[in-house]
Design a protein around this motif. Structure first.
Motif, PDB file in Angstrom:
ATOM      1  N   SER A   2       1.040  -1.119  -0.182  1.00  0.00           N
ATOM      2  CA  SER A   2       0.119   0.123   0.043  1.00  0.00           C
ATOM      3  C   SER A   2       1.011   1.367   0.027  1.00  0.00           C
ATOM      4  N   LEU A   3       2.043   1.461   0.379  1.00  0.00           N
ATOM      5  CA  LEU A   3       2.852   2.039   0.406  1.00  0.00           C
ATOM      6  C   LEU A   3       3.698   2.934  -0.708  1.00  0.00           C
ATOM      7  N   ARG A   4       3.547   2.094  -1.946  1.00  0.00           N
ATOM      8  CA  ARG A   4       3.850   2.212  -2.665  1.00  0.00           C
ATOM      9  C   ARG A   4       2.893   2.550  -4.472  1.00  0.00           C
ATOM     10  N   SER A   6       0.933   5.382  -3.103  1.00  0.00           N
ATOM     11  CA  SER A   6       0.768   7.023  -3.344  1.00  0.00           C
ATOM     12  C   SER A   6       1.378   7.384  -2.068  1.00  0.00           C
ATOM     13  N   PRO A   7       2.676   8.680  -2.633  1.00  0.00           N
ATOM     14  CA  PRO A   7       3.186   9.483  -1.289  1.00  0.00           C
ATOM     15  C   PRO A   7       3.111   9.779   0.170  1.00  0.00           C
ATOM     16  N   TRP A   8       1.207   9.744  -0.186  1.00  0.00           N
ATOM     17  CA  TRP A   8       0.928  10.673   0.831  1.00  0.00           C
ATOM     18  C   TRP A   8       0.487   9.423   1.987  1.00  0.00           C
ATOM     19  N   GLN A   9       0.418   8.025   1.246  1.00  0.00           N
ATOM     20  CA  GLN A   9       0.229   7.169   2.274  1.00  0.00           C
ATOM     21  C   GLN A   9       1.799   6.714   3.494  1.00  0.00           C
ATOM     22  N   ILE A  10       2.838   6.975   2.600  1.00  0.00           N
ATOM     23  CA  ILE A  10       3.881   7.007   3.003  1.00  0.00           C
ATOM     24  C   ILE A  10       4.671   8.076   4.693  1.00  0.00           C
ATOM     25  N   VAL A  11       3.901   9.810   4.102  1.00  0.00           N
ATOM     26  CA  VAL A  11       3.550  10.844   4.571  1.00  0.00           C
ATOM     27  C   VAL A  11       2.523  10.261   5.982  1.00  0.00           C
ATOM     28  N   LEU A  13       1.669   6.645   7.017  1.00  0.00           N
ATOM     29  CA  LEU A  13       1.863   6.026   8.195  1.00  0.00           C
ATOM     30  C   LEU A  13       3.711   6.692   9.280  1.00  0.00           C
ATOM     31  N   ALA A  14       3.948   7.733   8.503  1.00  0.00           N
ATOM     32  CA  ALA A  14       4.854   8.459   9.318  1.00  0.00           C
ATOM     33  C   ALA A  14       4.104   9.186  10.373  1.00  0.00           C
ATOM     34  N   THR A 430      -5.348  11.336   5.274  1.00  0.00           N
ATOM     35  CA  THR A 430      -3.158  12.022   5.299  1.00  0.00           C
ATOM     36  C   THR A 430      -3.570  13.316   4.155  1.00  0.00           C
TER      37      THR A 430
END
Length: 476
Positions: A2-4, A6-11, A13-14, A430
């Motif tokens: 799922s982290l791949r 959208s960049p919003w997914q990584i943000v 998660l952080a 996010t």
């Protein structure tokens, strides 16, 4: 995977992990503080608080119905994955989410509160898998087994309210219990006796029994905990088998008969939009959730503040005003494909925005006034009416204006028509929170003069109160 997407997914998660760390630190610190009050306070906190965590895991599926989960069991139906390995994989995936990691971290760190008693710590570590299995299996089992009932819209709405209602009772009860312990009242044994023998609380009561050397009770509580976990796994297995072999139930749509609001309002573009919006507020669970959650929130504020005048007469109406005014921030997105009606009919922007705003005012103004009247009647502070209503007016009007702008400017990913009001499309939270946080800052800045006048009115200035009312109505 799922982290791949959208960049919003990584943000997200952080930010989620940072929030989980902060929440964990606060909870562990709070638990440590309760033991400084009395041993009984720690026992009550462990058993009652732990039981609430388990119940929270169980009822979340009722509130988050309709969420687009990448781990929906039906996604595996055509892949010939054996059911038992699939069950184990989904359990591990549930543990690796932010809620699972937070629960595990708090439960593990909370064991340190037992120091220097080593035996309860060892028992707690041994029972950690049982705790997590009870939480995760219960969450999955109830989500799968109640799916046919949750397909009925009215049932979802009623269950959602019932799931939120205990918040009114639980937090005040826990607070009153700790205050009673400070006064020396003997409430700990009663709470432990009641909650400790329930399925959500039994697994936490084992540590208390071992610390007190009551081995017979510990064995009985352990038996309840193990049977509960085994039963939930079995129910989950049954629900998983049904999900893999049967199609999902189709949501029941409640038909509307007669013209409804359209027959009562003027046959103009603004009147048509107003009628359509009022129909949403009366029949769409995504809008109705605002009206069902607010009474719970207001009652909770009243109880937790013990009738404090600023909370009941000023803060509670202001929160209601802001919440209802902000409810239209995703109005265009919630129209979904029905927005083509506005486009094809050539509705002007002024008619669209005015109609939607009037619908909020029809609902919001009575709600704000009733909230203030209830607080003023309880506190007997009717002199605060100008200041309180002025602050509520500026928050209702300003949040309504800014959210109307944002809803036309940014299209959020929102629950689809027929989905649960608390569900959120995958990967959208996010970005939604970032945009809305910026808009909230604008609302607060615009409301600052009214907030200042309200503070002066609270301190006894009648002129500031009436000035705040005039400013609030004008600016709002």
């Amino acid at each position: 995977g799922s982290l791949r997407t959208s960049p919003w997914q990584i943000v997200g998660l952080a930010l989620g992990l940072l929030n989980a760390v902060l929440v964990s630190l606060v909870l562990v610190g709070s638990m440590a503080y309760t033991r400084t009050i009395a041993e009984e306070a720690w026992d009550v906190t462990l058993i009652v608080g732990g039981a609430l965590v388990v119940v929270g895991w169980w009822v979340v599926p009722l509130l988050a119905f309709g969420v687009d989960s990448a781990l929906d069991p039906r996604r595996f139906a055509l892949l010939a994955v054996p059911r038992r390995p699939l069950l184990a994989g989904l359990a591990v995936a549930g543990l690796l989410g932010i809620p699972g990691l937070t629960t595990l971290a708090v439960a593990t760190a909370g064991l340190l509160v037992w120091v220097p008693d080593i035996l309860p710590i060892i028992v707690g570590l041994v029972l950690l898998p049982v705790v997590m299995l009870t939480c995760i299996a219960g969450s999955r089992a109830f989500a799968l087994l109640m799916e046919p009932l949750l397909a009925a819209r009215r049932f979802r709405e009623v269950v959602g309210v019932l799931a939120l209602a205990p918040i009114v009772v639980v937090a005040p009860t826990l607070g009153q219990s700790l205050r009673a312990l400070r006064r020396g009242a003997d409430v700990a044994p009663a709470l432990i006796e009641i909650v400790g023998w329930t399925p959500p609380g039994a697994v936490w009561a084992v540590q208390v029994d071992v610390a007190q050397g009551r081995w017979g009770r510990a064995a009985a509580h352990l038996a309840i905990a193990l049977v509960t976990a085994a039963l939930l796994v079995k129910l989950w297995d049954v629900g998983l088998e049904r999900a893999l072999t049967t199609p999902p139930p189709r949501p029941n749509v409640v038909a509307q008969h007669g013209p409804g609001w359209f027959g009562r309002l003027p046959a103009t573009p603004t009147g048509a939009v107003l009628a359509r919006s009022l129909t949403y507020w009366a029949r769409d669970s995504r809008y109705m959730s605002n009206l069902t959650v607010l009474p719970v929130l207001v009652v909770t504020l009243h109880v937790l503040s013990q009738g404090a005048v600023p909370v009941t007469t000023i803060i509670a109406p202001a929160i209601v005003a802001f919440t209802l005014g902000w409810a239209v921030v995703a109005d265009v997105a919630m129209d979904s494909t029905a927005f083509w009606l506005h486009a094809s009919a050539g509705v002007r922007g002024i008619a669209d925005r005015t109609g939607r705003a009037l619908a909020v005012l029809v609902v919001g103004v009575p709600a704000v006034v009733l909230t203030f009247v209830a607080g003023a009647w309880r506190a007997d502070r009717w002199d605060l009416a100008p200041a309180s209503l002025g602050l509520s007016a500026v928050l209702l009007g300003t949040s309504l204006g800014i959210s109307s702008l944002v809803s036309a400017w940014v299209l959020f990913a929102v629950p689809a028509p027929g989905d649960g009001p608390f569900s959120t499309p995958h990967g959208s939270a996010t970005a939604n929170l970032f945009v809305q946080s910026l808009a909230w800052i604008v609302v607060m800045v615009l409301a600052t003069p009214s907030i200042v006048l309200t503070v002066y009115a609270w301190r006894g200035s009648a002129v500031a109160g009436w000035g705040g009312l005039a400013l609030g109505l004008t600016l709002g």
